[in-house]
Motif scaffolding. Sequence first.
Motif, PDB file in Angstrom:
ATOM      1  N   ARG A   1     -10.855  -0.362  -2.262  1.00 28.42           N
ATOM      2  CA  ARG A   1     -10.946  -1.627  -1.531  1.00 28.42           C
ATOM      3  C   ARG A   1      -9.580  -2.243  -1.287  1.00 28.42           C
ATOM      4  O   ARG A   1      -9.334  -2.827  -0.245  1.00 28.42           O
ATOM      5  N   GLY A   2      -8.672  -2.101  -2.247  1.00 29.02           N
ATOM      6  CA  GLY A   2      -7.311  -2.606  -2.057  1.00 29.02           C
ATOM      7  C   GLY A   2      -6.595  -1.892  -0.932  1.00 29.02           C
ATOM      8  O   GLY A   2      -5.949  -2.528  -0.086  1.00 29.02           O
ATOM      9  N   LYS A   3      -6.708  -0.577  -0.876  1.00 26.69           N
ATOM     10  CA  LYS A   3      -6.081   0.190   0.206  1.00 26.69           C
ATOM     11  C   LYS A   3      -6.727  -0.133   1.546  1.00 26.69           C
ATOM     12  O   LYS A   3      -6.044  -0.200   2.571  1.00 26.69           O
ATOM     13  N   LEU A   4      -8.034  -0.318   1.546  1.00 28.03           N
ATOM     14  CA  LEU A   4      -8.735  -0.690   2.775  1.00 28.03           C
ATOM     15  C   LEU A   4      -8.250  -2.059   3.258  1.00 28.03           C
ATOM     16  O   LEU A   4      -8.004  -2.266   4.449  1.00 28.03           O
ATOM     17  N   TRP A   5      -8.075  -3.005   2.336  1.00 29.35           N
ATOM     18  CA  TRP A   5      -7.577  -4.335   2.677  1.00 29.35           C
ATOM     19  C   TRP A   5      -6.156  -4.233   3.254  1.00 29.35           C
ATOM     20  O   TRP A   5      -5.852  -4.844   4.277  1.00 29.35           O
ATOM     21  N   LEU A   6      -5.304  -3.465   2.588  1.00 31.44           N
ATOM     22  CA  LEU A   6      -3.923  -3.313   3.062  1.00 31.44           C
ATOM     23  C   LEU A   6      -3.875  -2.647   4.428  1.00 31.44           C
ATOM     24  O   LEU A   6      -3.053  -3.009   5.266  1.00 31.44           O
ATOM     25  N   LYS A   7      -4.755  -1.696   4.655  1.00 30.75           N
ATOM     26  CA  LYS A   7      -4.814  -1.041   5.973  1.00 30.75           C
ATOM     27  C   LYS A   7      -5.215  -2.070   7.021  1.00 30.75           C
ATOM     28  O   LYS A   7      -4.656  -2.094   8.116  1.00 30.75           O
ATOM     29  N   LYS A   8      -6.193  -2.908   6.687  1.00 32.53           N
ATOM     30  CA  LYS A   8      -6.618  -3.967   7.605  1.00 32.53           C
ATOM     31  C   LYS A   8      -5.458  -4.902   7.927  1.00 32.53           C
ATOM     32  O   LYS A   8      -5.279  -5.337   9.049  1.00 32.53           O
TER      33      LYS A   8
ATOM     34  N   GLU B   1      -2.458  -3.997   7.899  1.00 34.04           N
ATOM     35  CA  GLU B   1      -1.410  -3.096   8.419  1.00 34.04           C
ATOM     36  C   GLU B   1      -0.209  -3.038   7.500  1.00 34.04           C
ATOM     37  O   GLU B   1       0.933  -2.970   7.941  1.00 34.04           O
ATOM     38  N   LYS B   2      -0.495  -3.014   6.192  1.00 26.31           N
ATOM     39  CA  LYS B   2       0.572  -2.905   5.182  1.00 26.31           C
ATOM     40  C   LYS B   2       0.479  -1.594   4.412  1.00 26.31           C
ATOM     41  O   LYS B   2       1.189  -1.394   3.454  1.00 26.31           O
ATOM     42  N   TRP B   3      -0.442  -0.733   4.820  1.00 29.49           N
ATOM     43  CA  TRP B   3      -0.623   0.564   4.163  1.00 29.49           C
ATOM     44  C   TRP B   3      -0.782   1.609   5.247  1.00 29.49           C
ATOM     45  O   TRP B   3      -1.483   1.401   6.224  1.00 29.49           O
ATOM     46  N   THR B   4      -0.102   2.725   5.089  1.00 26.14           N
ATOM     47  CA  THR B   4      -0.216   3.792   6.092  1.00 26.14           C
ATOM     48  C   THR B   4      -0.842   5.015   5.496  1.00 26.14           C
ATOM     49  O   THR B   4      -0.865   5.210   4.321  1.00 26.14           O
TER      50      THR B   4
END
Length: 115
Positions: free
Chosen positions: A103-110, A112-115
């Motif tokens: 969920r944290g990675k999904l949030w960061l992707k949303k 646009e802070k995770w690639t």
Amino acid sequence: DSGLWKGKAHERWVVEGHLGILNNHLLHFPHQTIENFLEEINFYTDIRASELVSNHIKVYFWSIFLYPLGKFLVNYILKRGFMDGTAGLVFALIMSFHSFLIRGKLWLKKEEKWT
């Protein structure tokens, strides 16, 4: 040619036709060390978060905390992890961390802070 794998993370073998019955125990020891477990969690949470992004699944701020809590309660209470002592507690906490990372990675992707 009896079936095929479906899914990117938590794949499942889909078989058409008759299924037999497994008469013996199936021993499954996927994580030999905590280090190995954490490496695999990082790898598979990337895959799962990307899969959720591609399926347009939304994540909410509260779910980053509630999903891991739910995962802990399922593993430690409902599946009786507490009966395994400290090992059951460690397993329940690591699986909660797994849920948190997805969920944290999904949030960061949303965001646009995770690639």
